[in-house]
Design a protein around this motif. Sequence first.
Motif, PDB file in Angstrom:
ATOM      1  N   LEU A 121      23.412  -3.428  -4.088  1.00  0.00           N
ATOM      2  CA  LEU A 121      22.914  -3.501  -2.727  1.00  0.00           C
ATOM      3  C   LEU A 121      21.393  -3.501  -2.745  1.00  0.00           C
ATOM      4  CD1 LEU A 121      25.442  -0.876  -2.198  1.00  0.00           C
ATOM      5  CD2 LEU A 121      25.339  -2.467  -0.294  1.00  0.00           C
ATOM      6  N   LEU A 122      20.798  -3.958  -1.648  1.00  0.00           N
ATOM      7  CA  LEU A 122      19.347  -4.041  -1.557  1.00  0.00           C
ATOM      8  C   LEU A 122      18.863  -3.395  -0.267  1.00  0.00           C
ATOM      9  CD1 LEU A 122      18.959  -7.894  -2.237  1.00  0.00           C
ATOM     10  CD2 LEU A 122      19.056  -6.091  -3.971  1.00  0.00           C
ATOM     11  N   CYS A 123      17.663  -2.826  -0.319  1.00  0.00           N
ATOM     12  CA  CYS A 123      16.994  -2.371   0.893  1.00  0.00           C
ATOM     13  C   CYS A 123      15.497  -2.558   0.696  1.00  0.00           C
ATOM     14  CB  CYS A 123      17.312  -0.912   1.204  1.00  0.00           C
ATOM     15  SG  CYS A 123      16.487  -0.311   2.706  1.00  0.00           S
ATOM     16  N   GLY A 124      14.883  -3.356   1.577  1.00  0.00           N
ATOM     17  CA  GLY A 124      13.461  -3.611   1.491  1.00  0.00           C
ATOM     18  C   GLY A 124      12.724  -3.141   2.732  1.00  0.00           C
ATOM     19  N   TYR A 125      11.518  -2.648   2.518  1.00  0.00           N
ATOM     20  CA  TYR A 125      10.668  -2.142   3.591  1.00  0.00           C
ATOM     21  C   TYR A 125       9.440  -3.033   3.711  1.00  0.00           C
ATOM     22  CZ  TYR A 125       7.088   1.021   5.608  1.00  0.00           C
ATOM     23  OH  TYR A 125       6.070   1.576   6.347  1.00  0.00           O
ATOM     24  N   SER A 126       9.177  -3.571   4.895  1.00  0.00           N
ATOM     25  CA  SER A 126       7.966  -4.344   5.171  1.00  0.00           C
ATOM     26  C   SER A 126       7.816  -5.486   4.167  1.00  0.00           C
ATOM     27  CB  SER A 126       6.754  -3.404   5.174  1.00  0.00           C
ATOM     28  OG  SER A 126       5.626  -4.021   5.738  1.00  0.00           O
ATOM     29  N   LEU A 127       6.734  -5.531   3.392  1.00  0.00           N
ATOM     30  CA  LEU A 127       6.587  -6.601   2.410  1.00  0.00           C
ATOM     31  C   LEU A 127       7.751  -6.606   1.430  1.00  0.00           C
ATOM     32  CD1 LEU A 127       5.000  -8.907   1.098  1.00  0.00           C
ATOM     33  CD2 LEU A 127       3.651  -7.173  -0.130  1.00  0.00           C
ATOM     34  N   GLY A 128       8.224  -5.429   1.065  1.00  0.00           N
ATOM     35  CA  GLY A 128       9.380  -5.349   0.177  1.00  0.00           C
ATOM     36  C   GLY A 128      10.603  -6.025   0.763  1.00  0.00           C
ATOM     37  N   ALA A 129      10.724  -6.012   2.103  1.00  0.00           N
ATOM     38  CA  ALA A 129      11.850  -6.681   2.748  1.00  0.00           C
ATOM     39  C   ALA A 129      11.785  -8.186   2.567  1.00  0.00           C
ATOM     40  CB  ALA A 129      11.889  -6.337   4.236  1.00  0.00           C
ATOM     41  N   GLY A 130      10.570  -8.748   2.587  1.00  0.00           N
ATOM     42  CA  GLY A 130      10.445 -10.178   2.335  1.00  0.00           C
ATOM     43  C   GLY A 130      10.954 -10.548   0.952  1.00  0.00           C
TER      44      GLY A 130
ATOM     45  N   LEU B 268       0.809  -1.230   0.000  1.00  0.00           N
ATOM     46  CA  LEU B 268       0.000   0.000   0.000  1.00  0.00           C
ATOM     47  C   LEU B 268       0.838   1.274   0.000  1.00  0.00           C
ATOM     48  CD1 LEU B 268      -2.955  -0.856   2.428  1.00  0.00           C
ATOM     49  CD2 LEU B 268      -2.633  -1.486   0.038  1.00  0.00           C
ATOM     50  N   MET B 269       2.145   1.145  -0.207  1.00  0.00           N
ATOM     51  CA  MET B 269       3.007   2.317  -0.312  1.00  0.00           C
ATOM     52  C   MET B 269       3.333   2.549  -1.789  1.00  0.00           C
ATOM     53  SD  MET B 269       3.191   3.347   2.816  1.00  0.00           S
ATOM     54  CE  MET B 269       4.619   4.345   3.160  1.00  0.00           C
ATOM     55  N   GLY B 270       4.426   3.212  -2.072  1.00  0.00           N
ATOM     56  CA  GLY B 270       4.779   3.497  -3.452  1.00  0.00           C
ATOM     57  C   GLY B 270       6.121   4.185  -3.528  1.00  0.00           C
TER      58      GLY B 270
ATOM     59  N   VAL C  12      14.648   2.769  -7.498  1.00  0.00           N
ATOM     60  CA  VAL C  12      13.351   2.593  -6.855  1.00  0.00           C
ATOM     61  C   VAL C  12      12.459   1.751  -7.755  1.00  0.00           C
ATOM     62  CG1 VAL C  12      11.278   3.776  -6.034  1.00  0.00           C
ATOM     63  CG2 VAL C  12      13.537   4.744  -5.569  1.00  0.00           C
ATOM     64  N   VAL C  13      11.914   0.681  -7.211  1.00  0.00           N
ATOM     65  CA  VAL C  13      11.024  -0.202  -7.971  1.00  0.00           C
ATOM     66  C   VAL C  13       9.638  -0.172  -7.342  1.00  0.00           C
ATOM     67  CG1 VAL C  13      11.596  -2.284  -6.632  1.00  0.00           C
ATOM     68  CG2 VAL C  13      10.800  -2.505  -8.988  1.00  0.00           C
ATOM     69  N   ASP C  14       8.602  -0.232  -8.176  1.00  0.00           N
ATOM     70  CA  ASP C  14       7.216  -0.235  -7.705  1.00  0.00           C
ATOM     71  C   ASP C  14       6.664  -1.654  -7.743  1.00  0.00           C
ATOM     72  OD1 ASP C  14       7.703   2.472  -7.877  1.00  0.00           O
ATOM     73  OD2 ASP C  14       6.336   2.826  -9.557  1.00  0.00           O
ATOM     74  N   LEU C  15       6.044  -2.099  -6.663  1.00  0.00           N
ATOM     75  CA  LEU C  15       5.377  -3.396  -6.672  1.00  0.00           C
ATOM     76  C   LEU C  15       4.244  -3.403  -7.691  1.00  0.00           C
ATOM     77  CD1 LEU C  15       5.055  -4.106  -2.825  1.00  0.00           C
ATOM     78  CD2 LEU C  15       6.847  -4.884  -4.390  1.00  0.00           C
ATOM     79  N   LEU C  16       3.871  -4.572  -8.146  1.00  0.00           N
ATOM     80  CA  LEU C  16       2.776  -4.686  -9.099  1.00  0.00           C
ATOM     81  C   LEU C  16       1.484  -4.148  -8.494  1.00  0.00           C
ATOM     82  CD1 LEU C  16       3.505  -8.272 -10.475  1.00  0.00           C
ATOM     83  CD2 LEU C  16       4.175  -6.072 -11.475  1.00  0.00           C
TER      84      LEU C  16
END
Length: 261
Positions: A85-94, A24-26, A45-49
């Motif tokens: 390098l990678l950095c994920g937030y919440s669901l993005g972290a999974g 639900l972010m962006g 920066v990548v956007d989830l589907l």
Amino acid sequence: MALMPHWQVHAGTGPYLLLVHGFLMGPNQWHPNLAALGAVCQPVVVDLLGHGRSPTPEDAGYYQPGAYVEAFEAIRQALGIDQWLLCGYSLGAGLTMRYALLHPQRIIGHAFTNSTSALADAEQVALWRAEGEASAGRILAGGLKAIERIPVHPRFAKRIDPASRALVLADAARLKPLGVANAIRYTTPEASVRSELGDNQRPALLLNGTRERRFQAHRQFIADHMRQVRIVDLEAGHAVNLEAAVAFNRALAEFVACLTS
């Protein structure tokens, strides 16, 4: 072939850093971080589907964490680099943690924030699977109004500064109900890497928002079971990069600089 989500490279110096937002972010989620991070890396920066400017396919397979890993690999190849390098937030972290576990040779290191989906145990995963279809059905029937009632919707965030809040709410207004429903059905229930943390092979950084009390048991699990991880506790809730942007930026930039200097 992987379906390419929308992605964008921002100004910076140094190695590329893939930033993956949460449910639900962006892309605007990273607005308070890009300038500071640009001093040590080039943010991607990548956007989830179904979020941001990414497509919203009907095929369930594209929403599986493994498909996201393939998409991230396609982005790396498009950039023409061997490692990043990678950095994920919440669901993005999974999703970024799964990538790091599957492709350790492709990363220099990876950072992540509080993520219940990435650390979910078998009981929680079973509950999400059991409830997923009904939850998705409510989203498809109710559209954006139903999405706004989800407890993790950014409109409920209380500790984000007004400028950042306006930006993330603008992203939320563009959410696609089908994409949100499919994330509930096919992404979140399959995102946990809890049982695989001991296999981590690359330097990792947990940026832990201490005010999110329900996550602190997961923080301890990470400390006890994940190899090569450093934990930085920050005075913030779930939205750690927004609520404590200065401290988040400093900790992540130091991590990147340490690995690349």
